[in-house]
Motif scaffolding. Sequence first.
Motif, PDB file in Angstrom:
ATOM      1  N   LEU A  11      -8.516   3.887   2.737  1.00 19.81           N
ATOM      2  CA  LEU A  11      -7.705   3.267   3.699  1.00 19.81           C
ATOM      3  C   LEU A  11      -8.356   1.949   3.888  1.00 19.81           C
ATOM      4  N   SER A  12      -9.535   1.766   4.047  1.00 17.21           N
ATOM      5  CA  SER A  12     -10.260   0.726   4.244  1.00 17.21           C
ATOM      6  C   SER A  12     -10.330  -0.164   3.299  1.00 17.21           C
TER       7      SER A  12
ATOM      8  N   ALA B 210       0.722  -1.049   0.101  1.00 16.08           N
ATOM      9  CA  ALA B 210      -0.055   0.013   0.027  1.00 16.08           C
ATOM     10  C   ALA B 210       0.971   1.123  -0.209  1.00 16.08           C
TER      11      ALA B 210
ATOM     12  N   GLN C 158      -5.533  -5.537  -0.283  1.00 20.62           N
ATOM     13  CA  GLN C 158      -4.194  -5.887  -0.139  1.00 20.62           C
ATOM     14  C   GLN C 158      -4.428  -7.276   0.572  1.00 20.62           C
ATOM     15  N   GLY C 159      -5.377  -7.733   1.288  1.00 24.07           N
ATOM     16  CA  GLY C 159      -5.595  -8.781   1.996  1.00 24.07           C
ATOM     17  C   GLY C 159      -5.936  -9.836   0.974  1.00 24.07           C
TER      18      GLY C 159
ATOM     19  N   LEU D 137      -2.541   1.340  -4.300  1.00 23.69           N
ATOM     20  CA  LEU D 137      -2.067  -0.422  -3.736  1.00 23.69           C
ATOM     21  C   LEU D 137      -1.260  -0.304  -5.171  1.00 23.69           C
TER      22      LEU D 137
ATOM     23  N   GLU E 154      -6.636  -1.685   2.166  1.00 21.62           N
ATOM     24  CA  GLU E 154      -6.451  -2.805   3.140  1.00 21.62           C
ATOM     25  C   GLU E 154      -7.111  -4.009   2.822  1.00 21.62           C
TER      26      GLU E 154
END
Length: 100
Positions: A78-79, A16, A85-86, A36, A82
């Motif tokens: 941001l949420s 990120a 990315q997961g 990202l 994240e």
Amino acid sequence: MAGAVIGGLAAGGIGALVGGLSSDRTESKYFRKIDLKLKLDDFSNPITKIEFLPSKTDTGLQNTKGFKQDDQKVKEALSNVEIWQGIMEIAIRKGSKVAQ
């Protein structure tokens, strides 16, 4: 296409990227952009960035000041980065298991 992306991710990585500013006078933080970053196994295009918080305003002008940390756009970006990315990390792990 998805297989190429997953294969590229398995050989590369993800991260990120958060472009932020901090002020000396106050405790407020500003974010100019949130991306990202995907590293792909491709010589012609080794890095791809997916924008979650664009660096331009709704009118298309460069957002030089940025968005405040408590702005809803920053919180959502941001949420979302994240979460994605997961998802990419899970895809890389599963792709690595299949390749073995």
